[in-house]
Design a protein around this motif. Structure first.
Motif, PDB file in Angstrom:
ATOM      1  N   PRO A 177      60.520  27.190 -31.198  1.00 21.73           N
ATOM      2  CA  PRO A 177      59.415  27.605 -32.271  1.00 21.73           C
ATOM      3  C   PRO A 177      60.152  27.697 -33.707  1.00 21.73           C
ATOM      4  CG  PRO A 177      59.706  29.257 -30.567  1.00 21.73           C
ATOM      5  CD  PRO A 177      60.595  28.150 -30.121  1.00 21.73           C
ATOM      6  N   ALA A 178      61.320  28.595 -33.699  1.00 20.00           N
ATOM      7  CA  ALA A 178      61.921  28.640 -35.044  1.00 20.00           C
ATOM      8  C   ALA A 178      62.104  27.817 -35.892  1.00 20.00           C
ATOM      9  CB  ALA A 178      63.202  29.544 -34.609  1.00 20.00           C
ATOM     10  N   ALA A 179      62.994  26.567 -34.735  1.00 23.56           N
ATOM     11  CA  ALA A 179      63.260  25.159 -35.690  1.00 23.56           C
ATOM     12  C   ALA A 179      62.176  24.625 -36.125  1.00 23.56           C
ATOM     13  CB  ALA A 179      64.027  24.436 -34.648  1.00 23.56           C
ATOM     14  N   ALA A 180      61.171  24.751 -35.293  1.00 21.72           N
ATOM     15  CA  ALA A 180      59.780  23.861 -35.815  1.00 21.72           C
ATOM     16  C   ALA A 180      59.071  24.632 -36.802  1.00 21.72           C
ATOM     17  CB  ALA A 180      58.734  24.079 -34.722  1.00 21.72           C
ATOM     18  N   ASP A 181      59.572  26.026 -37.124  1.00 21.53           N
ATOM     19  CA  ASP A 181      58.777  26.850 -38.101  1.00 21.53           C
ATOM     20  C   ASP A 181      59.590  26.534 -39.481  1.00 21.53           C
ATOM     21  OD1 ASP A 181      57.579  28.402 -39.673  1.00 21.53           O
ATOM     22  OD2 ASP A 181      58.165  30.254 -38.780  1.00 21.53           O
ATOM     23  N   THR A 182      61.019  26.163 -39.255  1.00 22.53           N
ATOM     24  CA  THR A 182      61.632  25.637 -40.445  1.00 22.53           C
ATOM     25  C   THR A 182      61.222  24.098 -40.969  1.00 22.53           C
ATOM     26  OG1 THR A 182      63.573  24.845 -39.028  1.00 22.53           O
ATOM     27  CG2 THR A 182      63.515  27.264 -39.767  1.00 22.53           C
ATOM     28  N   MET A 183      60.877  23.675 -40.022  1.00 19.10           N
ATOM     29  CA  MET A 183      60.159  22.132 -40.472  1.00 19.10           C
ATOM     30  C   MET A 183      58.887  21.988 -41.124  1.00 19.10           C
ATOM     31  SD  MET A 183      61.731  20.190 -36.979  1.00 19.10           S
ATOM     32  CE  MET A 183      60.914  18.681 -37.433  1.00 19.10           C
ATOM     33  N   GLY A 184      58.171  23.341 -41.120  1.00 18.98           N
ATOM     34  CA  GLY A 184      56.970  23.276 -41.750  1.00 18.98           C
ATOM     35  C   GLY A 184      55.727  23.195 -40.778  1.00 18.98           C
ATOM     36  N   ILE A 185      56.196  23.453 -39.268  1.00 20.79           N
ATOM     37  CA  ILE A 185      55.023  23.191 -38.532  1.00 20.79           C
ATOM     38  C   ILE A 185      54.552  24.750 -38.276  1.00 20.79           C
ATOM     39  CG2 ILE A 185      54.718  23.120 -36.144  1.00 20.79           C
ATOM     40  CD1 ILE A 185      56.841  20.934 -36.047  1.00 20.79           C
ATOM     41  N   HIS A 186      53.090  24.924 -38.509  1.00 24.61           N
ATOM     42  CA  HIS A 186      52.790  26.273 -38.228  1.00 24.61           C
ATOM     43  C   HIS A 186      52.561  26.812 -36.758  1.00 24.61           C
ATOM     44  CE1 HIS A 186      49.976  29.634 -39.017  1.00 24.61           C
ATOM     45  NE2 HIS A 186      50.011  29.379 -40.168  1.00 24.61           N
ATOM     46  N   VAL A 187      53.394  27.550 -36.208  1.00 23.17           N
ATOM     47  CA  VAL A 187      53.455  27.909 -34.801  1.00 23.17           C
ATOM     48  C   VAL A 187      52.635  28.696 -34.396  1.00 23.17           C
ATOM     49  CG1 VAL A 187      55.036  29.202 -33.218  1.00 23.17           C
ATOM     50  CG2 VAL A 187      56.214  28.037 -34.951  1.00 23.17           C
ATOM     51  N   TYR A 188      52.175  29.721 -35.093  1.00 24.34           N
ATOM     52  CA  TYR A 188      50.860  30.333 -34.772  1.00 24.34           C
ATOM     53  C   TYR A 188      49.523  29.651 -34.614  1.00 24.34           C
ATOM     54  CZ  TYR A 188      53.769  34.437 -35.938  1.00 24.34           C
ATOM     55  OH  TYR A 188      54.635  35.525 -35.890  1.00 24.34           O
ATOM     56  N   ARG A 189      49.213  28.807 -35.373  1.00 25.67           N
ATOM     57  CA  ARG A 189      48.096  27.783 -35.344  1.00 25.67           C
ATOM     58  C   ARG A 189      48.108  27.037 -34.247  1.00 25.67           C
ATOM     59  NH1 ARG A 189      47.849  24.367 -40.356  1.00 25.67           N
ATOM     60  NH2 ARG A 189      47.329  26.459 -41.551  1.00 25.67           N
ATOM     61  N   ILE A 190      49.170  26.374 -34.097  1.00 26.61           N
ATOM     62  CA  ILE A 190      49.406  25.522 -32.787  1.00 26.61           C
ATOM     63  C   ILE A 190      49.245  26.008 -31.637  1.00 26.61           C
ATOM     64  CG2 ILE A 190      51.041  23.977 -31.698  1.00 26.61           C
ATOM     65  CD1 ILE A 190      51.834  22.811 -34.149  1.00 26.61           C
ATOM     66  N   ARG A 191      49.772  27.299 -31.332  1.00 24.46           N
ATOM     67  CA  ARG A 191      49.601  28.043 -30.198  1.00 24.46           C
ATOM     68  C   ARG A 191      48.197  28.601 -30.163  1.00 24.46           C
ATOM     69  NH1 ARG A 191      55.076  31.768 -29.030  1.00 24.46           N
ATOM     70  NH2 ARG A 191      56.510  29.775 -28.553  1.00 24.46           N
ATOM     71  N   TYR A 192      47.581  29.191 -31.147  1.00 23.41           N
ATOM     72  CA  TYR A 192      46.161  29.566 -30.945  1.00 23.41           C
ATOM     73  C   TYR A 192      45.371  28.286 -30.269  1.00 23.41           C
ATOM     74  CZ  TYR A 192      45.324  34.171 -32.565  1.00 23.41           C
ATOM     75  OH  TYR A 192      45.393  35.743 -32.630  1.00 23.41           O
ATOM     76  N   LEU A 193      45.555  26.927 -31.207  1.00 21.40           N
ATOM     77  CA  LEU A 193      44.627  26.111 -30.651  1.00 21.40           C
ATOM     78  C   LEU A 193      44.761  25.733 -29.338  1.00 21.40           C
ATOM     79  CD1 LEU A 193      45.081  23.839 -34.034  1.00 21.40           C
ATOM     80  CD2 LEU A 193      42.858  25.065 -33.192  1.00 21.40           C
TER      81      LEU A 193
END
Length: 306
Positions: A177-193
């Motif tokens: 998730p940390a690497a995904a976050d640095t790539m601009g991927i919204h971790v919280y939004r994806i996990r919620y969905l």
């Protein structure tokens, strides 16, 4: 002989479908990094909602969709606790498993004059084969429309997770998730969905039990099906096709229980009732050590962590 084979296949497909919906929901949630042990509770609230809405509206599909919405709403509680509050995901899932049946029975008593079960629905989900069509041995297949929906969903989910960029984002969030976050991927939004989608699918699984297999909700309508679905996720190595195949295996165990119970060779009912769960335990013992969950599964993520 052919009739016995088609009967076995029909019962297998019938009982594997609720598991398949729930297991596919578990795959979606786990792939995003959120462990969803609350599938049992989500299936239960979906089973109750589906039967209740189906009874009052006379529409099986209306009840089916309402069950998905109810499952998604209770999954939102799990998402809020696990993602926003960063609570222990195991404890949150166990709480959902207590809340789901409790809410279902409470509302059931209000709507049905103190009863703990709903009135049987008049219109069940239609069948493609069985009582709706076919001749000879084909009548034993009992293929509900939900069987086809679950199979199509497994295929579409595989394509989505492994052949699209959105699926890559989900898998990235579940692994790093940390690497995904640095790539601009919204971790919280994806996990919620993903958790909400998991609840929707679990709700569909519950509704396919009370609108296709049995005609009403009872306190024992689900009775461990959610946990078997979780075992299917693990046995299927957190993949849609693997989880669906595992659900077919567990459905076959249930079919074997039904056939042995009605055969000339009498098996004690207590042993037959244990059979699906014993098979679940054996499979977990044999295969859980060989399966590797997504690396971030079960681990709360806080933005800025490395």
């Amino acid at each position: 002989m052919l009739s016995s084979i088609t009967l076995f296949i029909g019962i297998t497909l019938m009982y594997s479908t609720p598991l398949a919906f729930a297991a596919l929901g578990g795959v979606v949630s786990e792939r995003s990094g959120v462990t969803n042990l609350g599938i049992e509770g989500m299936m239960t609230i979906g089973a109750f909602t589906g039967a209740t809405v189906g009874y009052f509206t006379g529409s099986a599909w209306g009840g089916f969709l309402a069950a998905g919405a109810a499952g998604g709403m209770i999954a939102l509680l799990h998402a809020f606790a696990s993602i926003t509050c960063r609570a222990d995901q195991t404890i949150s899932g166990i709480a959902i498993n207590l809340i789901g049946p409790g809410v279902a029975l409470f509302i059931c008593r209000i709507l049905f004059d103190g009863a703990t079960m709903t009135v049987p629905v008049t219109n069940k989900i239609p069948k493609l084969l069985g009582s709706a069509g076919g001749s000879g041995a084909l009548k034993n297949l009992n293929v509900d429309v939900t069987v086809v929906v679950a199979l199509a969903l497994a295929v579409l989910l595989w394509v989505f997770l492994y052949k699209t960029k959105w699926g890559f984002h989900i898998r990235a969030v579940g692994e790093h998730p940390a690497a995904a976050d640095t790539m601009g991927i919204h971790v919280y939004r994806i996990r919620y969905l993903c958790v909400i989608v998991s609840g929707i699918l679990a709700g569909f699984g519950g509704a396919s039990m009370t609108l296709a297999i049995i005609p009403q909700f009872t306190p024992t309508a689900i009775s461990g099906q959610g946990f078997i679905a979780l075992a299917a996720v693990i046995f299927g190595k957190w993949t849609p096709h693997g989880a669906y195949g595992a659900c077919l295996l567990f459905g076959a165990a249930q079919a074997l229980t039904v056939i042995l119970g009605g055969g000339s060779f009498q098996v004690p009912s207590e042993i037959l009732a244990m059979l699906p769960y014993v098979i679940t335990i054996i499979i977990l013992i044999l295969f859980v050590g060989r399966s590797a969950a997504p690396k971030a599964s079960g681990q709360p993520y806080e933005k800025g962590e490395r």
